[in-house]
Design an enzyme around this catalytic site. Sequence first.
Site, PDB file in Angstrom:
ATOM      1  N   GLU A  28       0.819  -1.218   0.000  1.00  0.00           N
ATOM      2  CA  GLU A  28       0.000   0.000   0.000  1.00  0.00           C
ATOM      3  C   GLU A  28       0.849   1.263   0.000  1.00  0.00           C
ATOM      4  O   GLU A  28       0.506   2.252  -0.649  1.00  0.00           O
ATOM      5  CB  GLU A  28      -0.961  -0.003   1.189  1.00  0.00           C
ATOM      6  CG  GLU A  28      -2.130  -0.995   1.065  1.00  0.00           C
ATOM      7  CD  GLU A  28      -1.800  -2.404   1.515  1.00  0.00           C
ATOM      8  OE1 GLU A  28      -0.625  -2.672   1.881  1.00  0.00           O
ATOM      9  OE2 GLU A  28      -2.704  -3.259   1.508  1.00  0.00           O
ATOM     10  N   HIS A  60     -11.210  -5.051  10.648  1.00  0.00           N
ATOM     11  CA  HIS A  60     -11.882  -4.972   9.345  1.00  0.00           C
ATOM     12  C   HIS A  60     -13.269  -4.337   9.458  1.00  0.00           C
ATOM     13  O   HIS A  60     -14.127  -4.571   8.606  1.00  0.00           O
ATOM     14  CB  HIS A  60     -12.047  -6.370   8.730  1.00  0.00           C
ATOM     15  CG  HIS A  60     -10.773  -7.006   8.261  1.00  0.00           C
ATOM     16  ND1 HIS A  60      -9.862  -7.564   9.115  1.00  0.00           N
ATOM     17  CD2 HIS A  60     -10.265  -7.184   7.013  1.00  0.00           C
ATOM     18  CE1 HIS A  60      -8.850  -8.061   8.416  1.00  0.00           C
ATOM     19  NE2 HIS A  60      -9.061  -7.841   7.141  1.00  0.00           N
TER      20      HIS A  60
HETATM   21  C1  LIG Z   1      -2.037  -4.600   4.778  1.00  0.00           C
HETATM   22  C2  LIG Z   1      -3.148  -5.374   4.208  1.00  0.00           C
HETATM   23  N1  LIG Z   1      -3.477  -5.195   2.919  1.00  0.00           N
HETATM   24  C3  LIG Z   1      -4.481  -5.897   2.370  1.00  0.00           C
HETATM   25  C4  LIG Z   1      -5.166  -6.817   3.103  1.00  0.00           C
HETATM   26  C5  LIG Z   1      -6.311  -7.586   2.483  1.00  0.00           C
HETATM   27  N2  LIG Z   1      -5.927  -8.970   2.262  1.00  0.00           N
HETATM   28  C6  LIG Z   1      -6.178  -9.927   3.177  1.00  0.00           C
HETATM   29  S1  LIG Z   1      -5.525 -11.375   2.757  1.00  0.00           S
HETATM   30  C7  LIG Z   1      -4.920 -10.755   1.316  1.00  0.00           C
HETATM   31  C8  LIG Z   1      -4.148 -11.619   0.388  1.00  0.00           C
HETATM   32  C9  LIG Z   1      -2.995 -12.206   1.075  1.00  0.00           C
HETATM   33  O1  LIG Z   1      -2.278 -12.967   0.187  1.00  0.00           O
HETATM   34  P1  LIG Z   1      -1.117 -13.892   0.707  1.00  0.00           P
HETATM   35  O2  LIG Z   1      -0.191 -13.115   1.552  1.00  0.00           O
HETATM   36  O3  LIG Z   1      -0.553 -14.563  -0.478  1.00  0.00           O
HETATM   37  O4  LIG Z   1      -1.862 -14.923   1.670  1.00  0.00           O
HETATM   38  P2  LIG Z   1      -3.006 -15.967   1.281  1.00  0.00           P
HETATM   39  O5  LIG Z   1      -4.300 -15.295   1.487  1.00  0.00           O
HETATM   40  O6  LIG Z   1      -2.782 -16.403  -0.103  1.00  0.00           O
HETATM   41  O7  LIG Z   1      -2.849 -17.076   2.278  1.00  0.00           O
HETATM   42  C10 LIG Z   1      -5.222  -9.414   1.184  1.00  0.00           C
HETATM   43  C11 LIG Z   1      -4.859  -8.559   0.051  1.00  0.00           C
HETATM   44  C12 LIG Z   1      -4.820  -6.963   4.461  1.00  0.00           C
HETATM   45  N3  LIG Z   1      -5.479  -7.808   5.254  1.00  0.00           N
HETATM   46  N4  LIG Z   1      -3.798  -6.254   4.986  1.00  0.00           N
END
Ligand SMILES: Cc1ncc(C[n+]2csc(CCOP(=O)(O)OP(=O)(O)O)c2C)c(N)n1
Lengths: 347, 336
Positions: free
Chosen positions: A74, A143
Amino acid sequence: MVVTESTVEAGLGGTHRLTTARAMVEAIEIEMRRDASVFYLGEDVGAYGGIFGSTTGLLDEFGPERVIDTPISETAFIGLAIGAAVEGMRPIAELMFADFMGVCLDQIYNHMAKIHYESGGHVKVPMVLTTAVGGGYSDGAQHSQCLWGTFAHLPGMKVVVPSTPADAKGLMASAIQDDNPVIYMFHKGVMGLAWMAKNSRAIDLVPEGLYTVPIGKAKVIRQGSDVSVVTIGLSVHHVLDVAENLAGNVDVEVIDLRSLVPLDREAILASVSKTGRLVVVDEDYLSFGLSGEVSATVTDVDPTMLKMPVKRVANPDTPVPYSRPLEYAILPRQDRIEAAIREVASA
Amino acid sequence: MTTTAPDRQQVGLDDEARLGLYATMVLARRFEEAILAEYHADKGPGFDIGKGLVPGEMHLAAGQEPVAAGVCAHLRSDDAITATHRPHHFAIAHGVDLGRMAAEIFGRETGLGHGRGGHMHLFDPETHFSCSGIVTEGYPAALGQAFAFVRHGTDRIAVAVTGDGGANQGAFHESLNLAACWKLPVVFVIEDNDWAISVPRSASTAVSSNATRARAYDMPGVRVEDNDVEAVYLAASEAVARARAGDGPSLIEVHTLRLWGHFEGDAQGYRPELAEVVGHDPIPSYETKLRSDGILDDSRRDKIYQQAGERIEQAIAFAKSSPLPDPSTARSYIFA
Ligand SMILES: Cc1ncc(C[n+]2csc(CCOP(=O)(O)OP(=O)(O)O)c2C)c(N)n1
Ligand SMILES: [Mg+2]
């Protein structure tokens, strides 16, 4: 023809029924067609269409050059939007949940918000930061926050919070056209999402074509003479529910602020000078925020306007709990709103 | 470096230990299957995320069990873990109490956080387990736990978990650098399931292996290419030993698999390989391996499933029979 609120009120131009999410996207589409410098970036804004439907369909029309999925970085992509805006583009950057501002706040409040001032007005940052806010569906403390009071507290950015489809469209168009950074905060509960409880007004008539709503103008969405209720976001709908219930008993005037910055103090004063009674309903935290600001707007000018002390219905400075009975206890829901209105109306 | 063929003898993977890895994965999967069923049981008509006994977002880790089982097999309950928004498999592999965890997921007063936290916010001081819903924000806290363990003169370690998407967050890079600078006893784990919600790793990440990033911070980094619990176990044995010996942090990236949606309700229209995914389920493939090595047969398998089933049934029954929190206590626990 550019349709504005006043042309709509005069009955000019066509309308169609849209969800709030769809209305928001319609404004973005129109601006992207008109202005090649507008682009949208954020997480899951492409093929997914935005977790809360804020970009559905944009990728199909405008392609991945202008509707851009970003890494979960971000600071980098909001900073990128700032830089692009400085160079004359009109970016729209999406912070998926306002709660995530913690990882990128420096770009927002030390850069996006201050560059124009620090440059003595020489550098403009014409960008929009869209973000989802609000609770009520058990998404827990990280959230479910509104946090608009936090953004509004920090000088240099406009803050808008639409609660209806028409305002979602009109405020988005104004935000994109504005030469200042605008934070556009959409409450998940007003978007009309298929997978979340909807309020009955989440699908409504929206003016067709280019349509703007001025930033910084509140709207009296229900006329009344007994109590003024000043509110914003999803709470607008809870207040309307209560006002409709109390009709015949207490005549409630409902003011949807629509913008925190600039704050339409005149609208607040005009209503309270008529009713002499004020309830502020705010899903954000109680202390140091919107409800105090609205109250002070009245007392700064003339405390004798008030026949009763102001009542504030807000989150009682509590992290939003996961468990439903706890969350319902801290949210400004209909029961708390009704009790406050009755109390203020009682004497 | 890519690790594929572990040398079992070397790392003490005897038959019992191998069955243990299998049992951990089965327990985690069965638990999540049970949560999945409970979650969807009362969301209708249609799907309303705020409805039912288990409302809100639900991120399940089916397919990623090899990572949790392989890493946690090396941990003691006084070692710390900071997990992600997808935390259940790590909580289970680390020995978090199933009943209190289930009760938290059901929002009950008997839950780990008295219903305040929910499934993304599980805190268990007994096993030093925690997780966060903000991507990679568990990484810095693991540094602090490791720091305290060193200052307390112990050989305890901290494990920090994030996803492939999370490795692009500033906190990731700051944490690797600081841990390496201060030689903190941390094992950084990345679960690379190819996706960050709908964004493929290839579209978000400049390096094909995060082992490269570990090297940038002068620490050992391994990418485990197979979603195989023994490969993870082997990689983790080195990283954990190094941390325990006071030699500093390491990073392990595992190329794993998200069997289900990002969260429940995710239609996954963005995912072209969806049809093939079930064929790569790591639990049946490990089962086949154990059978062909003569370690697992029907009766042993049935026993493992039965034991897991009983524990989960008990946990869910405990959760469901526990009281919901009293609304008048919503403001409890804001301050100590
Ligand atoms: C700082 C932040 N940005 C965005 C999100 C929204 N978000 C939650 S899970 C996710 C994807 C995470 O991907 P990854 O790290 O690959 O983990 P996975 O869900 O695939 O296990 C996002 C964008 C968040 N929770 N925190
Ligand atoms: Mg991932």
